[in-house]
Enzyme design. Structure first.
Site, mmCIF file in Angstrom:
data_model
loop_
_atom_site.group_PDB
_atom_site.id
_atom_site.type_symbol
_atom_site.label_atom_id
_atom_site.label_comp_id
_atom_site.label_asym_id
_atom_site.label_seq_id
_atom_site.Cartn_x
_atom_site.Cartn_y
_atom_site.Cartn_z
ATOM 1 N N ASP A 43 0.847 -1.188 0.000
ATOM 2 C CA ASP A 43 0.000 0.000 0.000
ATOM 3 C C ASP A 43 0.886 1.243 0.000
ATOM 4 O OD1 ASP A 43 0.934 0.340 2.613
ATOM 5 O OD2 ASP A 43 -0.902 -0.427 3.522
ATOM 6 N N SER A 44 0.285 2.413 0.094
ATOM 7 C CA SER A 44 1.060 3.659 0.005
ATOM 8 C C SER A 44 2.058 3.794 1.153
ATOM 9 C CB SER A 44 0.128 4.867 -0.054
ATOM 10 O OG SER A 44 -0.690 4.918 1.096
#
Length: 84
Positions: A43-44
């Site tokens: 994810d980010s």
């Protein structure tokens, strides 16, 4: 000379791959230039941590905006200048 450059790039990619494997807890065989970070389950937040680790290891500064825009492992690897 081309071969030396290719060997250097291979060495850099192996170092890069080790960092990805350690941080994302994935198998080395799964980390190819074509695989996306989504496919690796990143994810980010993972990308930010990965960028930080890569900057420290390769002693480079990565453009944060571009880091958020990359989709594949290869795109992120290409952000690391040769000779780093």
């Amino acid at each position: 000379m081309c071969q030396d450059g290719s060997m250097e790039q291979d060495r850099r990619f192996e170092e890069f791959r080790e960092i990805v494997v350690d941080l994302l807890e994935v198998e080395a065989a799964d980390v190819t230039t074509e695989v996306t970070f989504v496919e690796l389950g990143a994810d980010s937040i993972d990308l930010v941590e990965l960028a930080s680790a890569l900057e420290k290891h390769f002693q480079v500064r990565l453009d944060e905006q571009r880091v958020y825009e990359v989709e594949t492992v290869g795109e992120l690897f290409e952000m690391i200048p040769a000779g780093s």
